[in-house]
Design an enzyme around this catalytic site. Structure first.
Site, mmCIF file in Angstrom:
data_model
loop_
_atom_site.group_PDB
_atom_site.id
_atom_site.type_symbol
_atom_site.label_atom_id
_atom_site.label_comp_id
_atom_site.label_asym_id
_atom_site.label_seq_id
_atom_site.Cartn_x
_atom_site.Cartn_y
_atom_site.Cartn_z
ATOM 1 C CB THR A 200 -29.258 8.531 -20.736
ATOM 2 O OG1 THR A 200 -28.301 7.665 -20.138
ATOM 3 C CG2 THR A 200 -30.636 7.929 -20.628
ATOM 4 C CE LYS B 164 -5.267 11.545 -10.656
ATOM 5 N NZ LYS B 164 -4.248 10.527 -10.893
ATOM 6 C CB SER C 52 -14.900 15.547 -8.499
ATOM 7 O OG SER C 52 -13.674 14.941 -8.903
ATOM 8 C CB THR D 227 -7.175 14.059 -14.748
ATOM 9 O OG1 THR D 227 -8.369 14.487 -15.406
ATOM 10 C CG2 THR D 227 -7.093 14.788 -13.424
ATOM 11 C CE1 TYR E 176 -8.613 10.839 -10.025
ATOM 12 C CE2 TYR E 176 -10.135 11.926 -11.532
ATOM 13 C CZ TYR E 176 -8.958 11.229 -11.305
ATOM 14 O OH TYR E 176 -8.128 10.942 -12.353
ATOM 15 C CG HIS E 177 -11.383 15.941 -11.557
ATOM 16 N ND1 HIS E 177 -12.670 15.459 -11.472
ATOM 17 C CD2 HIS E 177 -10.911 15.493 -12.738
ATOM 18 C CE1 HIS E 177 -12.950 14.763 -12.569
ATOM 19 N NE2 HIS E 177 -11.903 14.771 -13.355
ATOM 20 C CG ASN F 211 -16.010 1.921 -20.735
ATOM 21 O OD1 ASN F 211 -15.587 2.092 -21.877
ATOM 22 N ND2 ASN F 211 -15.300 1.377 -19.756
ATOM 23 C CD GLN G 136 -4.433 8.473 -19.091
ATOM 24 O OE1 GLN G 136 -3.426 7.951 -19.510
ATOM 25 N NE2 GLN G 136 -5.156 7.940 -18.127
ATOM 26 C CG ASP H 262 -1.921 1.132 1.187
ATOM 27 O OD1 ASP H 262 -1.589 2.220 0.661
ATOM 28 O OD2 ASP H 262 -3.054 0.932 1.670
HETATM 29 N N1 LIG Z 1 -9.179 5.627 -16.636
HETATM 30 C C1 LIG Z 1 -9.166 6.855 -17.145
HETATM 31 O O1 LIG Z 1 -9.938 7.208 -18.022
HETATM 32 C C2 LIG Z 1 -8.170 7.856 -16.617
HETATM 33 C C3 LIG Z 1 -8.147 9.142 -17.186
HETATM 34 C C4 LIG Z 1 -7.254 10.099 -16.687
HETATM 35 C C5 LIG Z 1 -6.382 9.756 -15.684
HETATM 36 N N2 LIG Z 1 -6.402 8.507 -15.131
HETATM 37 C C6 LIG Z 1 -5.458 8.207 -14.060
HETATM 38 O O2 LIG Z 1 -4.713 7.051 -14.355
HETATM 39 C C7 LIG Z 1 -4.446 6.322 -13.164
HETATM 40 C C8 LIG Z 1 -4.925 4.892 -13.311
HETATM 41 O O3 LIG Z 1 -6.325 4.898 -13.579
HETATM 42 P P1 LIG Z 1 -7.109 3.548 -13.815
HETATM 43 O O4 LIG Z 1 -8.274 3.866 -14.648
HETATM 44 O O5 LIG Z 1 -6.165 2.482 -14.224
HETATM 45 O O6 LIG Z 1 -7.628 3.275 -12.312
HETATM 46 P P2 LIG Z 1 -7.792 1.858 -11.558
HETATM 47 O O7 LIG Z 1 -8.566 2.139 -10.326
HETATM 48 O O8 LIG Z 1 -8.285 0.817 -12.481
HETATM 49 O O9 LIG Z 1 -6.273 1.507 -11.172
HETATM 50 C C9 LIG Z 1 -5.599 2.069 -10.077
HETATM 51 C C10 LIG Z 1 -4.799 0.959 -9.418
HETATM 52 O O10 LIG Z 1 -4.054 1.505 -8.332
HETATM 53 C C11 LIG Z 1 -4.199 0.658 -7.204
HETATM 54 N N3 LIG Z 1 -4.032 1.495 -5.999
HETATM 55 C C12 LIG Z 1 -4.822 2.525 -5.568
HETATM 56 N N4 LIG Z 1 -4.345 3.026 -4.405
HETATM 57 C C13 LIG Z 1 -3.220 2.317 -4.110
HETATM 58 C C14 LIG Z 1 -2.293 2.360 -3.031
HETATM 59 N N5 LIG Z 1 -2.445 3.240 -2.015
HETATM 60 N N6 LIG Z 1 -1.246 1.486 -3.026
HETATM 61 C C15 LIG Z 1 -1.096 0.599 -4.039
HETATM 62 N N7 LIG Z 1 -1.959 0.510 -5.088
HETATM 63 C C16 LIG Z 1 -3.006 1.352 -5.113
HETATM 64 C C17 LIG Z 1 -5.572 0.039 -7.337
HETATM 65 O O11 LIG Z 1 -5.673 -1.197 -6.647
HETATM 66 C C18 LIG Z 1 -5.696 -0.134 -8.849
HETATM 67 O O12 LIG Z 1 -5.228 -1.400 -9.265
HETATM 68 C C19 LIG Z 1 -5.183 7.045 -12.045
HETATM 69 O O13 LIG Z 1 -4.268 7.836 -11.329
HETATM 70 C C20 LIG Z 1 -6.174 7.895 -12.773
HETATM 71 O O14 LIG Z 1 -6.473 9.060 -12.046
HETATM 72 C C21 LIG Z 1 -7.277 7.556 -15.581
#
Ligand SMILES: NC(=O)c1ccc[n+]([C@@H]2O[C@H](COP(=O)([O-])OP(=O)(O)OC[C@H]3O[C@@H](n4cnc5c(N)ncnc54)[C@H](O)[C@@H]3O)[C@@H](O)[C@H]2O)c1
Ligand SMILES: NC(=O)c1ccc[n+]([C@@H]2O[C@H](COP(=O)([O-])OP(=O)(O)OC[C@H]3O[C@@H](n4cnc5c(N)ncnc54)[C@H](O)[C@@H]3O)[C@@H](O)[C@H]2O)c1
Lengths: 420, 420
Positions: free
Chosen positions: A265, A197, A191, A149, A193-194, A252, A220, A78
């Site tokens: 929708t 970042k 949000s 992001t 979340y944002h 999705n 991204q 972690d």
């Molecule tokens: N999916 C998108 O469209 C998107 C778009 C822009 C940015 N991002 C960024 O890309 C990154 C990955 O996104 P994703 O869609 O693969 O998300 P996801 O939730 O599928 O993957 C994140 C992974 O990190 C692991 N994780 C989270 N906290 C942790 C911790 N404290 N220690 C160890 N592991 C940990 C989770 O178990 C998970 O496997 C994120 O930072 C997200 O903000 C994603």
């Protein structure tokens, strides 16, 4: 000359991290995944599941070994909580680079209640800060590539193209005249979340300046697509596909609605424009970022990782065309302008050789090989929007509230949330 | 019409929080202190102690009751760790306002090692975020006044006066012309501690926008002075005075050096300019801030809480004059310009009626009633600079390193750390 690195992928079991790990391994890099599997635990908590039948991390890794002959390491750490484990890993493995995906990444999830807000802030900020502090403590010169992001950009000004991270401004001086400065683009996150970042950006800026860490922050867009060249090689390597109200991004959810024959929708006029990038281009960008790190002492290298922008209604219409699904326009409960433009500078990756996969070429595969193929696995109660709306009505949830959940979900990974 | 509030003081056992609590109680407000006493634990950890003989929180509060007839409440809650305790407190007590002092506030302490960096980030960010999330969850309309620092302002531009929090900029548009915007002043923090205050700013901006919380962020200069009208009423009410290398600010260290007959060590030319405010003005500012909250829906109200700026060498010379102490100029190990100007807008509090206590009037009292009076309590090994330098040499610490510790200490609560 060959470019091969030893790279740790934090969050390598996730939607982006897993295909990135396979891609880098396939290209001959030495890959070690670190993940605490928290995303899988959240699936349990939400009673949700990936549409695609993902296998556990051990099966994934041994399947990859079988298929490719390559070994990917895995450690359950972690990153936010176990600093000593992380530091020990860095000291033992001495990676050249670390790609940091390990954050809670769903905007709707981060907004649900105070527990989730606090978890998202605590997890994301401590994960990022632990990583930076551990690299400094290790004394090693490790390039960090972080996934940020497009949603940190706030003040999208009419006619202005969003730059790659930094904004050139003029500050007027009291006695007349002005000075030019280049500043981090002013943020306006939509949000919790944002917002994490945004905080990450300031952690990076500080450590790049103070400790001369080499950091790349990839802003991204919304990722779409499920399969990559590697994940498609064996069913056990399949990538996750989220479609629930928390983690499912707008595209999705349209695909799933179309796949099971629900209307897609769209809110209001569907005029909100979002930034997108295909998952195959994302994995390529990660490698390009690793090949082109900033120099020691440079400011954080910020790159916009997106290839196209689309209006939400155009996405729906595109899917409608290839899948015979219907589009339903519903009232938009969000305080956002009905139509917004989004122009983004993304020259860096294009100049480095990225050849984008366009939505118009890739969407059909998604409809056929994902949404339809696994439509028997769809849990209809987890599809938000029209269906949730209806089932919510049945369950007594006020209509407006259900629509709002959906609207937030539409922004799970939005680009600009509002323009100032 | 009288202005009386029920106010919770987070960090009310600290150097600023204690005199602020007494002042507000004296003015008839209903005061409850929340503190986890972590600052006292850090004293133990550092083997340091307040110059002034502070009593424990229970003694302080009962002495105040004796002296004034007023009751101050106290709850030992860790605001960063015990969210439920904090929420329960808010729900039970329903304060009108909360003043938030509860952070780790020493820059040198925050920089010592990765444990301290991580503690500072984790403690400060979670304290602030828990507070904001708890107010939202409580559904109450509570005004938050937070203590920030002048140290968040980064890009002090030659000739430019630092505004109160927001910067008006012009953004050039690609097709010519420009748009005007007002943005959070771009930050450039000089330590992990200062960086946490930058992150706080973004937490506040988000919650003010998203949840319409009413928030005032006070960008405070270096506090000087020890006694207030209230703390002086009884020895048991005395305020803390830090002079160690971690928590002692530049002025306090000069005072102690002068008090025990050491030369006051000034780095380089001592040309760095810092912003100051007397502790009696600080407590008055807190009340003024509480009397003038922003409206619901307003952006964060940022006020510069400082009354004068001084060059470090002028401070030393001022103290030398009234105390017969010497000034020693030593090489400055920091990468900062030898001389920097600092011009700060601080009209808000002046317009609200603040009458500043100037250094030239107040310093003599500090020399006589604090530094000299308690000089027998000084632990000379804790005085940094000249003395530490020497003892460090004796202990085999390389000279340069000792000077650097001192230089960071000089900035424990600096104004601008660097100009861009
Ligand atoms: N999916 C998108 O469209 C998107 C778009 C822009 C940015 N991002 C960024 O890309 C990154 C990955 O996104 P994703 O869609 O693969 O998300 P996801 O939730 O599928 O993957 C994140 C992974 O990190 C692991 N994780 C989270 N906290 C942790 C911790 N404290 N220690 C160890 N592991 C940990 C989770 O178990 C998970 O496997 C994120 O930072 C997200 O903000 C994603
Ligand atoms: N002293 C200055 O010159 C100065 C200048 C600018 C800004 N500030 C700011 O003013 C505030 C108060 O500063 P101070 O000098 O009084 O510091 P201090 O360390 O004397 O007081 C802080 C108090 O908060 C408490 N605290 C810390 N973390 C806590 C937690 N998680 N839960 C509950 N209590 C907690 C501590 O026990 C302590 O009593 C700080 O935020 C500081 O950054 C101070």
């Amino acid at each position: 000359m060959e470019f091969k690195v030893k790279v740790a992928i934090l969050g390598g079991d996730g939607f982006c991290g897993w295909p990135a790990s396979l891609y880098l391994s396939d290209k001959g890099h030495d890959v070690i995944i670190i993940d605490n599997l928290s995303r899988r635990a959240i699936d349990e908590e939400l009673g949700a599941d990936s549409l695609t039948p993902i296998t556990d991390i051990q099966t994934r890794i041994s399947a990859w070994q079988e298929v490719s002959g390559e070994t990917i390491g895995f450690e359950n750490i972690d990153v936010a909580q176990d600093y000593d484990g992380l530091l020990n890993f860095i000291n033992t493995e001495r990676p050249d680079a670390i790609v940091h995906f390990a954050e809670q990444r769903a905007a709707p999830y981060s907004m649900k209640n105070s527990r989730n807000k606090r978890y998202t802030v605590d997890n994301n900020i401590n994960a990022t800060h632990n990583l930076l502090a551990a690299i400094v403590e290790s004394g090693q010169d490790i390039h960090v590539a972080h996934l940020g992001t497009m949603g940190v950009y706030g003040y999208g000004t009419a006619g202005m193209k969003i730059p790659e991270g930094y904004l050139d401004i003029q500050v007027n001086l009291p006695e007349g005249g002005h000075v030019d400065q280049s500043i981090l683009y002013p943020s306006n996150p939509g949000s919790i979340y944002h917002m994490t970042k945004v905080l990450d950006q300031h952690l990076f800026a500080y450590y790049a300046k103070n400790d001369e860490l080499r950091i790349t922050d990839l802003h991204q867009g919304i990722i779409w697509g499920t399969h990559t060249e590697q994940t498609i090689k064996d069913e056990r390597l399949i990538n996750r596909f989220d479609y629930d109200g928390d983690y499912g991004t707008v595209l999705n959810r349209f695909l799933i609605q179309a796949g099971v024959g629900y209307p897609m929708t769209v809110h209001g006029t569907g005029g909100q424009t979002r930034a997108f990038i295909h998952i195959r281009d994302m994995v390529r960008c990660i490698e390009l970022a690793l090949e082109n790190p900033p120099a020691k002492g440079d400011r954080v290298k910020i790159i916009n990782q997106m290839t196209e922008t689309h209006r939400v209604r155009d996405l729906a219409e595109l899917i409608a065309e290839i899948s015979d699904a219907e589009v339903a326009y519903v009232p938009n409960p969000r305080k956002e302008s009905a139509e917004n433009d989004l122009h983004v500078h993304n020259e860096t990756f294009l100049k480095l050789g990225l050849k984008p996969t366009t939505l118009s070429e890739g969407l059909l595969q998604e409809v056929e090989e994902v949404a339809r193929k696994y439509s028997d696995r769809v849990d209809r109660s987890k599809i938000p929007a029209q269906s949730l709306w209806t089932s919510a009505q049945q369950a007594g949830v006020p209509e407006q509230e259900a629509v709002e959940q959906e609207a937030v979900a539409a922004d799970a990974e939005s680009g600009l949330s509002e323009s100032a």
